[in-house]
Design a protein around this motif. Sequence first.
Motif, short mmCIF file in Angstrom:
data_model
loop_
_atom_site.label_atom_id
_atom_site.label_comp_id
_atom_site.label_asym_id
_atom_site.label_seq_id
_atom_site.Cartn_x
_atom_site.Cartn_y
_atom_site.Cartn_z
N PHE A 188 2.14 -2.92 5.05
CA PHE A 188 1.52 -2.26 3.90
C PHE A 188 0.01 -2.55 3.85
O PHE A 188 -0.77 -1.69 3.45
CB PHE A 188 2.18 -2.73 2.60
N LEU A 189 -0.37 -3.77 4.25
CA LEU A 189 -1.80 -4.10 4.28
C LEU A 189 -2.54 -3.16 5.22
O LEU A 189 -3.63 -2.67 4.90
CB LEU A 189 -1.98 -5.55 4.73
N TYR A 190 -1.97 -2.90 6.39
CA TYR A 190 -2.63 -1.99 7.34
C TYR A 190 -2.72 -0.58 6.78
O TYR A 190 -3.73 0.12 6.99
CB TYR A 190 -1.89 -2.00 8.69
N GLN A 191 -1.70 -0.14 6.08
CA GLN A 191 -1.78 1.17 5.47
C GLN A 191 -2.93 1.22 4.46
O GLN A 191 -3.63 2.24 4.36
CB GLN A 191 -0.45 1.52 4.79
N ALA A 192 -3.13 0.13 3.73
CA ALA A 192 -4.23 0.09 2.76
C ALA A 192 -5.59 0.13 3.46
O ALA A 192 -6.53 0.79 3.00
CB ALA A 192 -4.12 -1.17 1.91
N TYR A 193 -5.72 -0.55 4.59
CA TYR A 193 -6.97 -0.54 5.34
C TYR A 193 -7.23 0.81 6.02
O TYR A 193 -8.38 1.24 6.12
CB TYR A 193 -6.94 -1.63 6.42
N LEU A 194 -6.18 1.46 6.49
CA LEU A 194 -6.36 2.59 7.41
C LEU A 194 -6.11 3.96 6.80
O LEU A 194 -6.53 4.97 7.39
CB LEU A 194 -5.41 2.41 8.61
N SER A 195 -5.44 4.03 5.67
CA SER A 195 -5.10 5.34 5.11
C SER A 195 -6.35 6.10 4.69
O SER A 195 -7.28 5.54 4.10
CB SER A 195 -4.16 5.17 3.91
N ASP A 196 -6.38 7.39 4.98
CA ASP A 196 -7.49 8.24 4.55
C ASP A 196 -7.18 8.95 3.23
O ASP A 196 -7.95 9.77 2.76
CB ASP A 196 -7.84 9.28 5.62
N LYS A 197 -6.05 8.59 2.63
CA LYS A 197 -5.68 9.11 1.32
C LYS A 197 -5.52 7.93 0.36
O LYS A 197 -5.31 6.80 0.79
CB LYS A 197 -4.36 9.90 1.40
N PRO A 198 -5.63 8.16 -0.95
CA PRO A 198 -5.44 7.06 -1.89
C PRO A 198 -4.10 6.36 -1.66
O PRO A 198 -3.06 7.00 -1.52
CB PRO A 198 -5.48 7.75 -3.26
N TYR A 199 -4.16 5.04 -1.58
CA TYR A 199 -2.97 4.26 -1.23
C TYR A 199 -2.79 3.12 -2.22
O TYR A 199 -3.73 2.40 -2.56
CB TYR A 199 -3.09 3.70 0.18
N LEU A 200 -1.55 2.95 -2.67
CA LEU A 200 -1.21 1.93 -3.65
C LEU A 200 0.23 1.50 -3.39
O LEU A 200 1.14 2.32 -3.42
CB LEU A 200 -1.35 2.51 -5.06
N LYS A 201 0.45 0.21 -3.12
CA LYS A 201 1.79 -0.24 -2.78
C LYS A 201 2.03 -1.67 -3.27
O LYS A 201 1.29 -2.59 -2.93
CB LYS A 201 2.00 -0.20 -1.26
N ILE A 202 3.07 -1.82 -4.10
CA ILE A 202 3.53 -3.17 -4.45
C ILE A 202 4.21 -3.74 -3.23
O ILE A 202 5.16 -3.15 -2.70
CB ILE A 202 4.51 -3.11 -5.64
N THR A 203 3.70 -4.86 -2.75
CA THR A 203 4.25 -5.42 -1.51
C THR A 203 5.50 -6.25 -1.83
O THR A 203 6.16 -6.04 -2.82
CB THR A 203 3.18 -6.25 -0.78
N SER A 204 5.81 -7.18 -0.98
CA SER A 204 7.02 -8.01 -1.13
C SER A 204 8.28 -7.15 -1.03
O SER A 204 9.20 -7.26 -1.84
CB SER A 204 7.02 -8.76 -2.47
N ALA A 205 8.30 -6.30 -0.02
CA ALA A 205 9.45 -5.41 0.14
C ALA A 205 10.76 -6.17 0.30
O ALA A 205 11.80 -5.71 -0.14
CB ALA A 205 9.22 -4.50 1.35
N GLN A 206 10.69 -7.34 0.95
CA GLN A 206 11.92 -8.13 1.14
C GLN A 206 12.11 -9.17 0.03
O GLN A 206 12.97 -10.02 0.13
CB GLN A 206 11.88 -8.83 2.50
#
Length: 883
Positions: free
Chosen positions: A596-614
């Motif tokens: 999820f961290l990489y998606q936040a760094y690399l996404s070219d669209k607004p990105y928002l994700k509560i982590t701790s999926a597991q």
Amino acid sequence: MLKSLKLKKNTLLLFAILSFALNSFSQNPGRQLISLNDGWAFQKENGQSINVNIPHTWNDKDVLDDAPGYYRGLGIYKRKLKLDQSSKGKEIFLVFNGVAQEAEILINGKSAGKHIGSYTRFTVSITKFLNFTDDVIEVRANNRFNENIPPLTADFTFFGGLYRNVNLLITEPVHFTQNDSGSSGVYITTPQVSANLASIQVKSLIDNSSSTTKKIQINNRLVNADGKEIASQNSLVSIASGENKIIVQDFKTVKQPKLWSPENPYLYRIITKISDAGSKVVLDQISNPLGFRWFKFDAEKGFFLNDKPLKIIGVSRHQDYEGLGNAVPDALQTKDVELLKQMGGNFLRIAHYPQDPLILEACDRLGILASVEVPLVNTITESEAFTTNSLNMQTEMIKQNFNHPSVVIWAYMNEILLRPKFANDKPRQEIYFNHIRELAQKLENLTRKLDPSRYTMLVNHGAFDNYNRVGLTKIPMIVGWNLYSGWYSGIPADFGKFLDRHHKELPDKPFLVTEYGADADPRIRSFQPVRFDKSVEYATKFHQTYLNAMLERPFVSGGMAWNLADFNSETREETMPHINNKGLLTIGRQPKDTYFLYQAYLSDKPYLKITSAQWKTRAGIADSLKLTSTQPLQVATNQKSAELFLNGKSLGVKEATDHICEWQVPFIDGMNQIKVVSGFNTDEADIDFQLQPYKFSDKIPFENINILLGSKRFYIDEKNQQLWLPDQPYKTGSWGWIGGEAYKGTNNRILYGSDKNILQTDNDPVYQTQQVGIKQFKLDVPDGEYELVLHFAELVGGETKEALAYNLDNNHKKEIEEQRIFNVTINNVLFLEQLNLAKDFGYTKAVEKKTRLTIQNGKGISVEFNEIIGKPVLNAIQLRKIY
């Protein structure tokens, strides 16, 4: 038509019979490619036969058990093949996409061909061995150690088996060659590419196995993504019996080509066809992808694609999958590349060996740049056979993957000085280094000869001076560095210093960070993350540091995280034995916080994700007398700030730091509804929280608790649905230990606990930490009926194993085994007498002792540890209230 037959000679196994009419399976005019994945019988040498389908490995289970090592030897596959009589006069081949690692193919008991190497395709002509009635295919595969076949050692498992797809190929006597190192027989280059004009050259290798000279027409068609023909070329030639002919055709002016890039991976295709010059009957036809692009690596400014700067951020990949070993079906292979694309990555380092053909096909289609390498890892053998095999592997890799527009780098050698031989004989070691350098130069020369259009790369670990002195930084066009500052050695801040050093001392040499990462066991969390605790939180901080350092330095062409997903490494122990946990995904491809961290760094669209999926089921101790437990919660985002809501109430707005926002959340017992908002973007999660009372006399009802001794980390046992908490010193009215200190092993890099494999359990983290010299553990519970479980393991002693070469500062002190005998009493009643863990149970063995207690008169529970010889230990404790 598929049938089944019983084998004679005491075998009751079923073999599949393949029977077909020649023209009913035509995918391309003139040739048929038919899967032979079903209906095989398999047995290990002198073992019992079983029915299997391909892909298959015989190491999917034994690489995960507690017994050291795994089967490396002979495996025999057999299958019946029934061909229609109309197949006579055709050329018939078996195509193997991967057999590990030595293969011999027999038809009706006669050897038809051999191949060395686990990771490249090979084709075997079987025409002259067939009787066209009930033919038998036998594949003898062997993954034994062979000092002349790379890889010799590595941090991954050398699975054995017929583990990639097997096909039957039928062609006319005049066909594209099947005798060119597994290639398609067609090579496509683009000598000139720009946004305005491109040229194409197509080289076709054609065989004539008929008994007469043939006049043929070679036609090449360039078609766009919509199937529309853009241009074509025709050549009329004669090809003699037994001749292999090379035909070269040029498309000199393709105007305004659509360019291939990660943002727009536009693919053309070149369809190459052989026809009879007289009858116009198509004899053979194949199709290859074509992407128009040009690229360069610049030592000062980084990587450029189509004259535009592009920071490479991607991953490396291993090919195995949870429960399957390396025998992975097609859909899961392709899914990996899709997951990389969804992450926002633009590069795949195909490491440390060529992988399934589907991988590069997906890279072409999805717009993922790629490098491919051969498996020269850690060390070499100074023999002519080893050199020959290495050069053959490089040749096969290049020729088989030549036409993929995604490939921009051919690589060889990975961390080849990591385990240098002759450490106690320096003059002899210099000779060894010279041989490594000579082999590297041969591989470099071969690669540039076979494909001058792409870059070459040699990958080193972080011993800058060694590789520079030996000369390995001078040979390739690009240097790859595998850097683990803050994991295997040093601190994360050393990473940026290394990048600057390369740029200063090798200013004219482009480079990539080909590996970096930290283990993240998805079951382990920590609010005090430290190196080697395997927590997801430490890995998140690690990747933030590395990403920032690479992104802010234009001379760094880019980096590839190690690894896309967790993978099997049989020799590893640690918290999840036999698994390297550096993946951004689990071995079953579930995302970790780092993904999820990489998606936040690399996404070219607004990105928002509560982590701790597991970590959607948590536990914690209440804050003093409050009915809440405050714990941090992180959100990955590419937005400047975000606002968090707990059960509808705002916890405020937080600014993002390195793409992470963090709140201190007062969780209540039971379900907690979490919502994060940034502009029009939202994300939600439900977190089930088990609140433990600050004191047992509080209003919060006590049900059960699981405590790790000598630990600062949380552990999630998903199988048993148990949540384990870090320990605490005893507090009156609560619980905790009295006396002793957290176990710290003989390995200076680990701040607490052990990384040994704990036998007879899947919950190694429960037993890898302990309190040494403990006097007492108290739980001031109210009166009632309880179940108490004590967990022990003797962490000192046992078999001495070779330390992983990757742990560069693995300064082991010699373990001094001490006799440890102690009594355990509960509320002054003897429970375990003269407990001797090593003698009674063995070293690194999980020991669980359970009892039931009736607590009366407000006495609570007091577990006493009375030493007889040595220091008592306790690894973990559980308490459950029955009523």
